[in-house]
Design a protein around this motif. Structure first.
Motif, PDB file in Angstrom:
ATOM      1  N   TRP A 106       2.927  -3.718   8.021  1.00  0.00           N
ATOM      2  CA  TRP A 106       3.689  -4.940   7.764  1.00  0.00           C
ATOM      3  C   TRP A 106       4.883  -4.674   6.852  1.00  0.00           C
ATOM      4  O   TRP A 106       5.936  -5.296   7.011  1.00  0.00           O
ATOM      5  CB  TRP A 106       2.787  -6.004   7.140  1.00  0.00           C
ATOM      6  N   MET A 107       4.706  -3.748   5.919  1.00  0.00           N
ATOM      7  CA  MET A 107       5.831  -3.373   5.055  1.00  0.00           C
ATOM      8  C   MET A 107       6.972  -2.797   5.891  1.00  0.00           C
ATOM      9  O   MET A 107       8.153  -3.093   5.659  1.00  0.00           O
ATOM     10  CB  MET A 107       5.375  -2.364   4.007  1.00  0.00           C
ATOM     11  N   GLU A 108       6.632  -1.969   6.863  1.00  0.00           N
ATOM     12  CA  GLU A 108       7.659  -1.395   7.740  1.00  0.00           C
ATOM     13  C   GLU A 108       8.327  -2.474   8.585  1.00  0.00           C
ATOM     14  O   GLU A 108       9.538  -2.443   8.806  1.00  0.00           O
ATOM     15  CB  GLU A 108       7.044  -0.319   8.640  1.00  0.00           C
ATOM     16  N   LEU A 109       7.524  -3.432   9.060  1.00  0.00           N
ATOM     17  CA  LEU A 109       8.103  -4.527   9.839  1.00  0.00           C
ATOM     18  C   LEU A 109       9.048  -5.362   8.982  1.00  0.00           C
ATOM     19  O   LEU A 109      10.086  -5.832   9.451  1.00  0.00           O
ATOM     20  CB  LEU A 109       6.984  -5.417  10.396  1.00  0.00           C
ATOM     21  N   ALA A 110       8.681  -5.555   7.730  1.00  0.00           N
ATOM     22  CA  ALA A 110       9.483  -6.399   6.844  1.00  0.00           C
ATOM     23  C   ALA A 110      10.757  -5.703   6.386  1.00  0.00           C
ATOM     24  O   ALA A 110      11.822  -6.322   6.315  1.00  0.00           O
ATOM     25  CB  ALA A 110       8.655  -6.816   5.626  1.00  0.00           C
ATOM     26  N   PHE A 111      10.666  -4.415   6.093  1.00  0.00           N
ATOM     27  CA  PHE A 111      11.786  -3.729   5.442  1.00  0.00           C
ATOM     28  C   PHE A 111      12.320  -2.525   6.219  1.00  0.00           C
ATOM     29  O   PHE A 111      13.248  -1.861   5.748  1.00  0.00           O
ATOM     30  CB  PHE A 111      11.376  -3.291   4.034  1.00  0.00           C
ATOM     31  N   GLY A 112      11.751  -2.259   7.400  1.00  0.00           N
ATOM     32  CA  GLY A 112      12.235  -1.139   8.201  1.00  0.00           C
ATOM     33  C   GLY A 112      11.545   0.155   7.825  1.00  0.00           C
ATOM     34  O   GLY A 112      11.141   0.347   6.678  1.00  0.00           O
ATOM     35  N   ASP A 113      11.403   1.041   8.813  1.00  0.00           N
ATOM     36  CA  ASP A 113      10.716   2.304   8.542  1.00  0.00           C
ATOM     37  C   ASP A 113      11.577   3.302   7.777  1.00  0.00           C
ATOM     38  O   ASP A 113      11.121   4.385   7.420  1.00  0.00           O
ATOM     39  CB  ASP A 113      10.201   2.938   9.837  1.00  0.00           C
ATOM     40  N   ASP A 114      12.832   2.938   7.520  1.00  0.00           N
ATOM     41  CA  ASP A 114      13.709   3.838   6.767  1.00  0.00           C
ATOM     42  C   ASP A 114      13.817   3.440   5.297  1.00  0.00           C
ATOM     43  O   ASP A 114      14.638   3.975   4.561  1.00  0.00           O
ATOM     44  CB  ASP A 114      15.111   3.869   7.392  1.00  0.00           C
ATOM     45  N   ILE A 115      12.962   2.510   4.849  1.00  0.00           N
ATOM     46  CA  ILE A 115      12.976   2.138   3.448  1.00  0.00           C
ATOM     47  C   ILE A 115      12.610   3.349   2.601  1.00  0.00           C
ATOM     48  O   ILE A 115      11.688   4.098   2.942  1.00  0.00           O
ATOM     49  CB  ILE A 115      12.002   0.962   3.179  1.00  0.00           C
TER      50      ILE A 115
END
Length: 266
Positions: free
Chosen positions: A104-113
């Protein structure tokens, strides 16, 4: 998300069996960065063990209890036999939940965070609600209010709430109440209709709440509320009835709220 520190003695940890020797089992800790523990043969299972491989296999996911941590020698002693079935099940579910929250973190902020930004946001959620998963769960239930005591900025909060409400399944409760509406004034049916629209919230019911008003039998109307918890459900139920009664009284009619049905069975 993996922790950068060390586990504490007594803590339950999830690991993957990496190597099996005659004297014990080496385990890679799934929740900690670059941490590896050892289950001595005496801690694999109760009783005498002839062959360790009769009890475990390489690549197996296990839940272990941390017996001792020696940071100076980079050693973590683990026990497999000290974990019961209930503890194992709960810990595995907790671990799976945190993996969901990572996604969900990746969905929210992108996998390049970047790692620093990810950690900062994650720590705010963990600090406020105890875990990354529970942070998203509370955001799904309560929206921005669940994150108001964090140092997250408005954009971060918006992304978390939106992602949570699209992806997190939360338990809901259902409550039902009734309101009697009578309107002998000239506005008649139109006044009743206005009161029912008021009961339904006129579009102002919180997103996490489903509220429906239906006809039971004159003068009784059913109000059904589905919400994340009983406190919210009961509050919304009473607010709905109050709105209806205020609206009908504005037409010189009368209204009464009650929890039990009064008309004959349908």
């Amino acid at each position: 998300m993996k922790y950068s520190g060390w586990p504490d003695p007594g803590e339950l940890v999830v690991g993957k069996i990496d190597e099996i020797e005659d004297f014990g089992v080496f385990v890679d800790l799934e929740e900690y960065e670059d941490k590896r523990g050892l289950i001595h043969i005496s801690e694999v299972a109760s009783g005498w063990i002839k062959n360790v491989r009769d009890h475990v296999r390489e690549g197996q996911i296990v839940v272990c209890k941390v017996l001792d941590v020696d940071e100076s020698s980079q050693q973590i002693d683990l026990s497999l036999k000290d974990v019961n079935d209930h503890q194992r099940s709960d810990k595995i579910q907790e671990w799976k939940n945190e993996q969901k929250a990572d996604n969900w973190m990746e969905l929210a902020f992108g996998d390049d965070i970047d790692d620093e930004a990810y950690t900062a946001i994650a720590n705010e959620l963990i600090g406020a609600h105890g875990s990354l998963y529970d942070g998203f769960k509370q955001a799904a239930i309560h929206g921005e209010e669940a994150l108001e005591n964090t140092d997250l900025d408005d954009d971060e909060i918006d992304e978390i709430v939106e992602t949570a409400r699209e992806n997190v399944s939360v338990p809901y409760v259902n409550v039902t109440g009734y309101v009697d509406l009578e309107n002998p004034s000239p506005s008649g049916v139109d006044g009743i209709r206005e009161a029912l629209e008021a009961a339904e919230g006129n579009g102002e019911v919180p997103e996490e709440v489903d509220l429906e008003v239906s006809y039971v039998g004159a003068p009784e109307y059913r109000i059904e509320v589905q919400a994340p918890n009983y406190k919210t459900a009961e509050s919304q139920l009473e607010d709905s009835a109050d709105r209806a009664i205020a609206a009908i009284e504005g037409h010189d009619g009368s209204g009464e709220y009650h929890r039990e049905r009064r008309t004959d069975d349908e």
